[in-house]
Design an enzyme around this catalytic site. Structure first.
Site, PDB file in Angstrom:
ATOM      1  N   ASP A 231     -15.185   2.480  81.724  1.00  0.00           N
ATOM      2  CA  ASP A 231     -14.527   1.478  82.564  1.00  0.00           C
ATOM      3  C   ASP A 231     -13.045   1.189  82.255  1.00  0.00           C
ATOM      4  OD1 ASP A 231     -14.391  -0.615  84.409  1.00  0.00           O
ATOM      5  OD2 ASP A 231     -15.096  -2.096  82.991  1.00  0.00           O
TER       6      ASP A 231
ATOM      7  N   CYS B 196     -16.966   3.413 106.204  1.00  0.00           N
ATOM      8  CA  CYS B 196     -17.016   1.981 106.554  1.00  0.00           C
ATOM      9  C   CYS B 196     -17.080   1.797 108.071  1.00  0.00           C
ATOM     10  CB  CYS B 196     -15.774   1.247 106.045  1.00  0.00           C
ATOM     11  SG  CYS B 196     -15.741   1.014 104.258  1.00  0.00           S
TER      12      CYS B 196
ATOM     13  N   CYS C 263     -16.474  -1.694 110.243  1.00  0.00           N
ATOM     14  CA  CYS C 263     -16.868  -2.849 109.424  1.00  0.00           C
ATOM     15  C   CYS C 263     -15.679  -3.385 108.621  1.00  0.00           C
ATOM     16  CB  CYS C 263     -17.986  -2.427 108.469  1.00  0.00           C
ATOM     17  SG  CYS C 263     -18.492  -3.724 107.337  1.00  0.00           S
TER      18      CYS C 263
ATOM     19  N   CYS D 122     -16.365  -7.159 104.051  1.00  0.00           N
ATOM     20  CA  CYS D 122     -15.902  -7.543 102.704  1.00  0.00           C
ATOM     21  C   CYS D 122     -14.561  -8.272 102.781  1.00  0.00           C
ATOM     22  CB  CYS D 122     -15.795  -6.315 101.805  1.00  0.00           C
ATOM     23  SG  CYS D 122     -14.855  -4.965 102.540  1.00  0.00           S
TER      24      CYS D 122
ATOM     25  N   CYS E 227     -13.997 -12.464 101.832  1.00  0.00           N
ATOM     26  CA  CYS E 227     -13.286 -12.830 100.593  1.00  0.00           C
ATOM     27  C   CYS E 227     -12.763 -14.270 100.692  1.00  0.00           C
ATOM     28  CB  CYS E 227     -12.133 -11.863 100.345  1.00  0.00           C
ATOM     29  SG  CYS E 227     -11.160 -12.354  98.905  1.00  0.00           S
TER      30      CYS E 227
ATOM     31  N   CYS F 107      -7.529 -12.706  93.368  1.00  0.00           N
ATOM     32  CA  CYS F 107      -8.960 -12.400  93.229  1.00  0.00           C
ATOM     33  C   CYS F 107      -9.631 -13.322  92.205  1.00  0.00           C
ATOM     34  CB  CYS F 107      -9.120 -10.938  92.818  1.00  0.00           C
ATOM     35  SG  CYS F 107     -10.838 -10.487  92.536  1.00  0.00           S
TER      36      CYS F 107
ATOM     37  N   CYS G  82     -16.814 -12.756  90.610  1.00  0.00           N
ATOM     38  CA  CYS G  82     -17.134 -13.001  92.021  1.00  0.00           C
ATOM     39  C   CYS G  82     -17.711 -11.713  92.581  1.00  0.00           C
ATOM     40  CB  CYS G  82     -15.851 -13.382  92.764  1.00  0.00           C
ATOM     41  SG  CYS G  82     -15.985 -13.381  94.564  1.00  0.00           S
TER      42      CYS G  82
ATOM     43  N   CYS H 276     -17.418  -9.835  97.898  1.00  0.00           N
ATOM     44  CA  CYS H 276     -17.081  -8.646  98.687  1.00  0.00           C
ATOM     45  C   CYS H 276     -18.036  -7.483  98.381  1.00  0.00           C
ATOM     46  CB  CYS H 276     -15.628  -8.227  98.460  1.00  0.00           C
ATOM     47  SG  CYS H 276     -15.238  -7.827  96.755  1.00  0.00           S
TER      48      CYS H 276
ATOM     49  N   CYS I  74     -21.695  -6.006 101.592  1.00  0.00           N
ATOM     50  CA  CYS I  74     -21.574  -4.627 102.083  1.00  0.00           C
ATOM     51  C   CYS I  74     -22.913  -4.084 102.578  1.00  0.00           C
ATOM     52  CB  CYS I  74     -21.036  -3.725 100.969  1.00  0.00           C
ATOM     53  SG  CYS I  74     -20.857  -2.018 101.530  1.00  0.00           S
TER      54      CYS I  74
HETATM   55  S1  SF4 Z   1     -18.458  -4.320 103.666  1.00  0.00           S
HETATM   56 FE1  SF4 Z   1     -18.810  -2.239 102.878  1.00  0.00          FE
HETATM   57  S2  SF4 Z   1     -18.959  -0.952 104.718  1.00  0.00           S
HETATM   58 FE2  SF4 Z   1     -18.057  -2.892 105.339  1.00  0.00          FE
HETATM   59  S3  SF4 Z   1     -15.839  -2.526 105.216  1.00  0.00           S
HETATM   60 FE3  SF4 Z   1     -16.467  -3.419 103.273  1.00  0.00          FE
HETATM   61  S4  SF4 Z   1     -16.828  -1.699 101.932  1.00  0.00           S
HETATM   62 FE4  SF4 Z   1     -16.838  -0.905 104.029  1.00  0.00          FE
HETATM   63  S1  SF4 Z   2     -14.196 -10.337  94.006  1.00  0.00           S
HETATM   64 FE1  SF4 Z   2     -14.252 -12.190  95.326  1.00  0.00          FE
HETATM   65  S2  SF4 Z   2     -12.161 -12.956  95.308  1.00  0.00           S
HETATM   66 FE2  SF4 Z   2     -12.080 -10.844  94.519  1.00  0.00          FE
HETATM   67  S3  SF4 Z   2     -11.658  -9.602  96.313  1.00  0.00           S
HETATM   68 FE3  SF4 Z   2     -13.895  -9.678  96.123  1.00  0.00          FE
HETATM   69  S4  SF4 Z   2     -14.530 -11.429  97.394  1.00  0.00           S
HETATM   70 FE4  SF4 Z   2     -12.329 -11.605  97.059  1.00  0.00          FE
END
Ligand code: SF4
Ligand code: SF4
Length: 372
Positions: A132, A195, A198, A201, A205, A221, A248, A251, A255
């Protein structure tokens, strides 16, 4: 294909990894967007991202003679720990509900190195591994190796595991044949390959941290703010943090590809579901001794007592629950100015202005007042 490559993959899968993919490291692989992202300042104060940029763009600076990378995925999907939205409990990023994955994946990577030596005849100096945090472009390389595609949420999305994969990487001098990307005719690092239209995400946010599909502004974030940021969290973001006390997942949760996610084999990760049971009251009452005991061996220990108290104060303020008034007023006299500032904010949110005046005159400092 290098002799023994499939045997090596099999050996690594037997170690408990959920995905094992190979990629050849020809010049320029995976370089998409890093320079622009840094130029825009989206790395916030994670200066190491900038310091290691050159290495990320040239694996030879990390391991001279590196010709391939083995991308490894470990899923942490566990439907039983999904936290119901809206429940008034502290919310944690899912990966935090395990023993620290850096610690638990590393022994498996040591074993993977041994397999590399046995199967391909590599010397111990012929490879380097990272969980990572290394100066490697593991997400882009994993996409090139067909482990998934980079979604608009800036995460690697796998058809078999959704976005619940922890990535590791072994750089090596062996020449391995790369696996095919998910869409052979498209540039594998392109954002949002599967995607479609879509944008869930980005829409979900809470802090609008995506200035463009697949581009994350860490400064906005909540994961960055509640984990990486060791100081004051901007007042303008605190309400949006809600009850999140560590990271968090919003997002990620939304999905639709996650509906294909399988439960992990749980051979490597060690679950700590008890963390999800902690109440906000327990967090607000944490002492140094209790913090060390409860979070021993978990990723949460990295943010230290001050970090979790700071985050718990924000959650208490956002809860609107009067029963936390006493807790945040007590923390408004904490020895850490960071805790004090966020406790003052929470106390005000809970309407404890008068009690705060007495507390402030006794214990506050310039920094608290500036933030207040
Ligand atoms: S929620 Fe998943 S499928 Fe939809 S735009 Fe975001 S990453 Fe792509
Ligand atoms: S982790 Fe939470 S705050 Fe960060 S980009 Fe994803 S939804 Fe937004």
């Amino acid at each position: 294909m290098a002799k023994g490559q499939e045997h090596l993959r099999q050996r690594l899968l037997e170690l408990g990894f959920d995905e094992v993919r190979f990629v050849g490291l020809s010049p320029g692989v995976g370089q998409v967007g890093l320079g622009d992202w840094l130029k825009a300042g989206y790395q916030a104060d994670m200066d190491w991202m900038e310091r290691t940029a050159e290495k990320r763009l040239d694996p030879n600076l990390v391991l001279p003679g590196a010709r391939s990378a083995i991308l490894i995925g470990v899923t942490y999907h566990d439907p039983e720990v999904a936290q119901p939205a809206g429940e008034a409990k502290p919310a944690w990023a899912r990966y935090a509900l395990h023993q620290d994955y850096h610690d638990t994946i590393k022994p498996a990577l040591v074993a993977a190195g041994k397999a590399l030596e046995e199967v391909l005849g590599a010397a111990p100096t012929d490879y380097r591994y990272y969980v990572d945090t290394g100066p490697v472009l593991e997400r882009a390389w994993a996409a090139r190796a067909g482990m998934g595609f980079v979604g608009k949420n800036a995460m690697l999305i796998s058809r078999r595991h959704g976005n619940w994969l922890l990535l590791s990487c072994i750089l090596c001098r062996e020449e391995l044949q790369g696996d095919a990307p998910v869409l052979p005719r498209a540039a594998p690092e392109s954002v949002g390959l599967l995607c479609g239209k879509c944008t869930r995400c980005m829409d979900a946010c809470p802090t609008q941290a995506f200035p463009a599909p697949g581009v994350l502004d860490s400064r906005r974030c909540i994961s960055y703010q509640t984990i990486e940021n060791k100081g004051m969290i901007p007042a303008s973001l605190r309400e949006a943090i809600g009850l999140r006390v560590y990271g968090c997942d919003t997002c990620l949760e939304v999905c639709p590809w996650n509906r294909f996610a399988r439960q992990g084999r749980r051979l490597i990760l060690s679950s700590r579901r008890d963390i999800a049971e902690l109440t906000l009251e327990e967090l607000l009452e944490l002492t140094a001794e209790r913090f060390a005991k409860v979070f021993k061996g978990t990723a949460v220990k990295r943010i230290k007592l001050v970090g979790i108290l700071r985050n718990a104060c924000i959650a208490a303020g956002n809860s609107g629950e009067q029963r936390y008034r006493g807790h945040v007023l007590r923390l408004a006299a904490h020895s850490s100015p960071v805790v004090r500032a966020h406790a003052v904010w929470a106390a005000r949110k809970l309407g404890a202005t008068e009690e705060l005046a007495a507390c402030r005159s006794a214990e506050s400092d310039e920094r608290v007042l500036a933030e207040y």
